[in-house]
Design an enzyme around this catalytic site. Structure first.
Site, PDB file in Angstrom:
ATOM      1  N   GLU A 165       0.806  -1.233   0.000  1.00 41.98           N
ATOM      2  CA  GLU A 165       0.000   0.000   0.000  1.00 41.98           C
ATOM      3  C   GLU A 165       0.835   1.278   0.000  1.00 41.98           C
ATOM      4  O   GLU A 165       0.421   2.292  -0.572  1.00 41.98           O
ATOM      5  CB  GLU A 165      -1.006   0.022   1.156  1.00 41.98           C
ATOM      6  CG  GLU A 165      -0.451   0.068   2.549  1.00 41.98           C
ATOM      7  CD  GLU A 165      -1.572   0.201   3.593  1.00 41.98           C
ATOM      8  OE1 GLU A 165      -2.266   1.229   3.586  1.00 41.98           O
ATOM      9  OE2 GLU A 165      -1.758  -0.723   4.404  1.00 41.98           O
ATOM     10  N   SER A 218      -7.552   5.202   8.550  1.00 41.44           N
ATOM     11  CA  SER A 218      -8.046   4.715   9.848  1.00 41.44           C
ATOM     12  C   SER A 218      -7.007   5.056  10.902  1.00 41.44           C
ATOM     13  O   SER A 218      -7.299   5.607  11.953  1.00 41.44           O
ATOM     14  CB  SER A 218      -8.256   3.202   9.810  1.00 41.44           C
ATOM     15  OG  SER A 218      -9.080   2.844   8.749  1.00 41.44           O
ATOM     16  N   SER A 221       0.081   6.874   8.871  1.00 35.84           N
ATOM     17  CA  SER A 221       1.440   6.482   8.495  1.00 35.84           C
ATOM     18  C   SER A 221       2.165   7.718   7.993  1.00 35.84           C
ATOM     19  O   SER A 221       1.590   8.502   7.219  1.00 35.84           O
ATOM     20  CB  SER A 221       1.421   5.466   7.351  1.00 35.84           C
ATOM     21  OG  SER A 221       1.200   4.185   7.836  1.00 35.84           O
ATOM     22  N   ARG A 233       9.069   4.560   5.691  1.00 38.66           N
ATOM     23  CA  ARG A 233       7.993   4.862   6.650  1.00 38.66           C
ATOM     24  C   ARG A 233       8.680   5.212   7.959  1.00 38.66           C
ATOM     25  O   ARG A 233       9.344   4.376   8.552  1.00 38.66           O
ATOM     26  CB  ARG A 233       7.082   3.653   6.826  1.00 38.66           C
ATOM     27  CG  ARG A 233       5.909   3.895   7.759  1.00 38.66           C
ATOM     28  CD  ARG A 233       5.032   2.638   7.889  1.00 38.66           C
ATOM     29  NE  ARG A 233       3.848   2.896   8.698  1.00 38.66           N
ATOM     30  CZ  ARG A 233       3.811   2.838  10.020  1.00 38.66           C
ATOM     31  NH1 ARG A 233       4.899   2.534  10.706  1.00 38.66           N
ATOM     32  NH2 ARG A 233       2.693   3.088  10.669  1.00 38.66           N
TER      33      ARG A 233
HETATM   34  N1  LIG Z   1     -17.826   8.116   3.983  1.00 36.00           N
HETATM   35  C1  LIG Z   1     -16.930   7.829   4.953  1.00 36.00           C
HETATM   36  N2  LIG Z   1     -17.133   6.756   5.759  1.00 36.00           N
HETATM   37  C2  LIG Z   1     -16.256   6.455   6.731  1.00 36.00           C
HETATM   38  N3  LIG Z   1     -15.146   7.184   6.997  1.00 36.00           N
HETATM   39  C3  LIG Z   1     -14.884   8.263   6.227  1.00 36.00           C
HETATM   40  C4  LIG Z   1     -15.769   8.626   5.171  1.00 36.00           C
HETATM   41  N4  LIG Z   1     -15.264   9.722   4.562  1.00 36.00           N
HETATM   42  C5  LIG Z   1     -14.137  10.045   5.212  1.00 36.00           C
HETATM   43  N5  LIG Z   1     -13.904   9.170   6.227  1.00 36.00           N
HETATM   44  C6  LIG Z   1     -12.732   9.257   7.121  1.00 36.00           C
HETATM   45  O1  LIG Z   1     -11.667   8.651   6.433  1.00 36.00           O
HETATM   46  C7  LIG Z   1     -11.051   7.645   7.238  1.00 36.00           C
HETATM   47  C8  LIG Z   1     -10.590   6.522   6.337  1.00 36.00           C
HETATM   48  O2  LIG Z   1      -9.654   7.063   5.455  1.00 36.00           O
HETATM   49  P1  LIG Z   1      -8.973   6.213   4.317  1.00 36.00           P
HETATM   50  O3  LIG Z   1      -7.872   7.037   3.764  1.00 36.00           O
HETATM   51  O4  LIG Z   1      -9.970   5.723   3.347  1.00 36.00           O
HETATM   52  O5  LIG Z   1      -8.347   5.044   5.188  1.00 36.00           O
HETATM   53  P2  LIG Z   1      -8.452   3.449   5.161  1.00 36.00           P
HETATM   54  O6  LIG Z   1      -7.565   3.062   4.012  1.00 36.00           O
HETATM   55  O7  LIG Z   1      -7.894   3.040   6.483  1.00 36.00           O
HETATM   56  O8  LIG Z   1      -9.861   3.047   4.969  1.00 36.00           O
HETATM   57  C9  LIG Z   1     -12.102   7.247   8.233  1.00 36.00           C
HETATM   58  O9  LIG Z   1     -11.522   6.742   9.415  1.00 36.00           O
HETATM   59  C10 LIG Z   1     -12.849   8.548   8.465  1.00 36.00           C
HETATM   60  O10 LIG Z   1     -12.196   9.348   9.416  1.00 36.00           O
HETATM   61  C1  LIG Z   2      -1.749  -0.275   9.676  1.00 36.73           C
HETATM   62  C2  LIG Z   2      -1.934   0.893   8.703  1.00 36.73           C
HETATM   63  C3  LIG Z   2      -0.724   1.004   7.798  1.00 36.73           C
HETATM   64  C4  LIG Z   2      -3.169   0.560   7.831  1.00 36.73           C
HETATM   65  O1  LIG Z   2      -3.442   1.662   6.944  1.00 36.73           O
HETATM   66  P1  LIG Z   2      -4.899   2.382   6.890  1.00 36.73           P
HETATM   67  O2  LIG Z   2      -5.913   1.330   6.509  1.00 36.73           O
HETATM   68  O3  LIG Z   2      -5.172   2.937   8.240  1.00 36.73           O
HETATM   69  O4  LIG Z   2      -4.788   3.448   5.839  1.00 36.73           O
HETATM   70  C5  LIG Z   2      -2.194   2.230   9.462  1.00 36.73           C
HETATM   71  O5  LIG Z   2      -3.398   2.170  10.120  1.00 36.73           O
HETATM   72  C6  LIG Z   2      -1.092   2.624  10.433  1.00 36.73           C
HETATM   73  O6  LIG Z   2      -0.004   2.929  10.055  1.00 36.73           O
HETATM   74  N1  LIG Z   2      -1.418   2.640  11.761  1.00 36.73           N
HETATM   75  C7  LIG Z   2      -0.538   3.123  12.798  1.00 36.73           C
HETATM   76  C8  LIG Z   2       0.287   2.022  13.350  1.00 36.73           C
HETATM   77  C9  LIG Z   2       1.402   2.599  14.240  1.00 36.73           C
HETATM   78  O7  LIG Z   2       1.156   2.870  15.405  1.00 36.73           O
HETATM   79  O8  LIG Z   2       2.494   2.850  13.706  1.00 36.73           O
END
Ligand SMILES: Nc1ncnc2c1ncn2[C@@H]1O[C@H](COP(=O)(O)OP(=O)(O)O)[C@@H](O)[C@H]1O
Ligand SMILES: CC(C)(COP(=O)(O)O)[C@@H](O)C(=O)NCCC(=O)O
Length: 403
Positions: A165, A218, A221, A233
């Site tokens: 990723e 979520s 990074s 990273r």
């Molecule tokens: N429609 C949505 N539903 C849920 N979360 C959203 C939405 N739009 C924005 N977010 C925000 O974006 C975050 C997820 O970001 P994203 O870059 O897609 O990460 P991930 O790859 O971890 O899913 C959520 O934790 C929330 O704060």
């Molecule tokens: C595990 C992840 C790379 C996953 O990516 P995400 O789905 O959150 O975009 C990210 O949530 C992360 O880097 N978390 C923090 C972990 C730490 O404490 O370093």
């Protein structure tokens, strides 16, 4: 055969790739390279949202000449003919990129997202559209590419080609920045006391290195990027977008990100947080701490009377400010340690969230005495999926070349 054979180096980078030679505007291939079979998707299955990019070729004739053309057409019509899919899938039409030249083809990139918690419904949909008869693979990144790999294989006989990723994120940033007008911008004169005062201003990101990427999904990074294929990273934090949304749901009873942001926009975090002036009666001048600076996030909430006075909006605002300031503070420390002055914030936490962007812009500038610049990108959370589609095209061509 190609006049520039695609060579994959030990790090998985193809030497003809974007910025690898800096010569070819078609970033993925020479014109006469073998074309990977359609349709082209890049999927980033994140902890909260799945991001899907679909490449629509301008020349639909070519699509039709392939086998299983009915299935291809069905999928194409479904994706391009709608802007909402089921209850939760959305196409972000404002981000669409037309006239793209990828892998020797011209076409349009479409940007779609849905909650990862709806993966079951997505797989059912793919089944109902006969996706597996296309005998193709989907390239996928994000943690879900690993988590759901078996499910895709067992339920719809679809192979996920997995890519890292963070590799995809960097590739996607470079591609989109160079191919979408005004992708990169900053907030001019951001001021925490006057949230409506600052404006979006385009930033020329053509000579970007070194820069820091703070990906707020979520979790968070942080990557230091020193060249097209040179990044590491350097930090992470579990206090990210998922934390904001999770805490907001707990504290306010809201159920969606959009609702949480709307509540926060109405709220006043000062009713929840303890400020420097609540402790000092004014500024703590000796160490340059203004009275309005937050001394303790949620620091008033131990007092019953203050709790009674704080509305849901105030709690949502304070949650947003707490998470944002914490990320800003970590980003600032990492930037200083890495001796980098450009900090690019990405990830869907910033979607429809100008409050956080302006706060980050202000905090980076203020706390670094103007040494650091906070930058933002229009495609926020889609870079991983973009890098992934590029990997798919590169991989398919490489495979064809070998054979
Ligand atoms: N429609 C949505 N539903 C849920 N979360 C959203 C939405 N739009 C924005 N977010 C925000 O974006 C975050 C997820 O970001 P994203 O870059 O897609 O990460 P991930 O790859 O971890 O899913 C959520 O934790 C929330 O704060
Ligand atoms: C595990 C992840 C790379 C996953 O990516 P995400 O789905 O959150 O975009 C990210 O949530 C992360 O880097 N978390 C923090 C972990 C730490 O404490 O370093």
């Amino acid at each position: 055969m190609s006049d520039k054979p695609l060579v994959i180096d030990v790090n998985g980078h193809d030497s003809n790739d974007f910025l690898g030679n800096g010569m070819d505007n078609d970033l993925l291939s020479p014109r006469d390279a073998p074309k990977p079979s359609m349709p082209w998707f890049g999927m980033d299955i994140g902890g909260t949202l799945t991001k899907l990019i679909y490449f629509e070729p301008s020349d639909m004739m070519e699509l039709e000449q392939q086998g299983e053309k009915e299935t291809l057409k069905t999928i194409h019509r479904y994706l391009v003919g709608n802007i909402a899919y089921g209850n939760t899938g959305i196409r972000d039409t404002h981000l669409e990129m037309s006239n793209q030249q990828i892998g020797g083809k011209k076409g349009t990139l479409h940007f779609i997202r849905f909650p990862t918690s709806e993966m079951n419904a997505f797989i059912n949909l793919a089944k109902s559209k006969n996706f597996s008869t296309l005998a193709c693979a989907i390239c996928a990144t994000g943690g879900g590419a690993y988590k759901f790999e078996m499910e895709f294989k067992q339920r719809i006989n679809l192979t996920l080609h997995k890519f890292d990723e963070l590799d995809c994120l960097i590739k996607g940033i470079h591609y989109i920045d160079r191919n979408f007008p005004l992708e990169c911008y900053y907030w001019k004169d951001a001021d925490s006391d006057k949230p409506n005062s600052s404006n979006k201003v385009p930033f020329d990101f053509h000579n970007p290195y070194p820069y820091l990427v703070v990906n707020i999904g979520s979790g968070v990074s942080i990557l230091a990027v020193r060249g097209p294929f040179d990044y590491k990273r350097v930090w992470g934090s579990s206090l990210g977008g998922g934390t904001f949304l999770g805490l907001c749901c707990l504290l306010t009873g809201c159920t969606t990100f959009e609702e949480a942001i709307a509540l926060a926009a109405e709220g006043d975090s000062h009713k929840v947080d303890k400020l420097v002036k609540d402790i000092y009666g004014g500024d703590y001048s000796r160490f340059n701490l203004k009275g309005a600076t937050v001394a303790s996030s949620f620091g008033q909430m131990n007092i019953e009377e203050k709790r009674d006075q704080a509305s849901k909006s105030d709690l949502a605002r304070s949650t947003l400010v707490t998470i944002t300031n914490n990320i800003g503070s970590i980003a600032r420390m990492v930037a200083t340690t890495e001796k980098i002055d450009k900090v690019v914030f990405v990830g869907n936490f910033l979607r429809v969230n100008t409050i956080s962007m302006k706060l980050l812009a202000y905090a980076m500038e203020y706390w670094s005495d103007g040494a650091l610049k906070a930058l933002f990108l229009e495609h926020e959370g889609y870079f991983g999926a973009m890098g992934c589609i590029m990997e798919y095209v590169s991989m398919s061509q490489n495979f064809s070349n070998i054979n």
